[in-house]
Write an enzyme that holds these catalytic residues in place. Sequence first.
Site, PDB file in Angstrom:
ATOM      1  N   GLU A  61       5.134  20.369 -20.262  1.00  0.00           N
ATOM      2  CA  GLU A  61       5.874  20.989 -19.164  1.00  0.00           C
ATOM      3  C   GLU A  61       6.401  22.388 -19.481  1.00  0.00           C
ATOM      4  OE1 GLU A  61       9.574  19.620 -17.883  1.00  0.00           O
ATOM      5  OE2 GLU A  61      10.512  19.942 -19.814  1.00  0.00           O
ATOM      6  N   ASN A  62       6.391  22.791 -20.752  1.00  0.00           N
ATOM      7  CA  ASN A  62       6.845  24.139 -21.125  1.00  0.00           C
ATOM      8  C   ASN A  62       5.710  24.990 -21.694  1.00  0.00           C
ATOM      9  OD1 ASN A  62       9.678  22.402 -22.252  1.00  0.00           O
ATOM     10  ND2 ASN A  62       9.759  23.855 -20.572  1.00  0.00           N
ATOM     11  N   HIS A 119      10.683  20.658 -15.658  1.00  0.00           N
ATOM     12  CA  HIS A 119      10.137  22.004 -15.430  1.00  0.00           C
ATOM     13  C   HIS A 119       8.795  21.951 -14.709  1.00  0.00           C
ATOM     14  CE1 HIS A 119      13.147  24.388 -17.535  1.00  0.00           C
ATOM     15  NE2 HIS A 119      13.184  23.444 -18.455  1.00  0.00           N
TER      16      HIS A 119
END
Length: 272
Positions: free
Chosen positions: A42-43, A71
């Site tokens: 997600e990052n 995120h």
Amino acid sequence: MALVKLLFIADIVGEPGRRAVKHVVPRLRQRHDLDVVIANGENSAGGSGITPKTAEEIFSAGVDVITSGDHLWDQKEVITLLENEKRFLRPLNYPPGTPGQGSGVFAIRNSEFGIRNSIAVLNLQGRTFMPLLENPFLLAQAEVGRLRQTTKMIFVDMHAEATSEKIALARMLSGQVSAVVGTHTHVQTADEQIFPGGTAYLSDAGFTGPHESVLGREIEPVIKRFLTSQPQRFEVAKQRVLLQGVVVEIDEATGQAVNVERVSEALVANES
């Protein structure tokens, strides 16, 4: 006993994290004779969110399934992944009608005995100190029951802030899933264990990326934000890149974990 050996890679942060996956996963695959590799991505796009391009880079490095978290929506291109990529999961407890899927059953492509089996992966997001979604405890019970009709091997990525929420969910699912591993805080905990029911547990797998940092970001802007309370641009840091995560060994017949081992592997100079 036929074992399935699974590597879970903690939150991949930006280009340094993707580079670590590219160089370190083949090394770990050989060392541990891995069958399945799952990663929280997600990052992975500039430190915030994920795109089809960064997802493909992660898949090409040997990752079989990508999970996510709060995120999820940071990059608008994520909608393409949600609608078209079955190997990409978002938290199950988004409201009905949200694009994408919160769980999936995936073929195991590398088995020591040449036996093709399957493993389920379930992505959940906590609610304590997090954006409020549906209750992950209620949804997890029903979803695990459904998944167990297909396979006894189930891995859960619990993306949450509060340690108590992660432990409580894992205790609730003890004996029903193979492993519950926490993500989100980017700080690897030292509480790996196997519950009496055969469920492996780790409160947080850490993060994959630059550790000469504040949770993957350049140090000075974060300090300045705390000193001044003024907005700062948090660029992804660059130094001391580690791949962090956990290796879980699962009894293929019972779905119970028999071993759990934290991973924190450095990207060496000639791999930069």
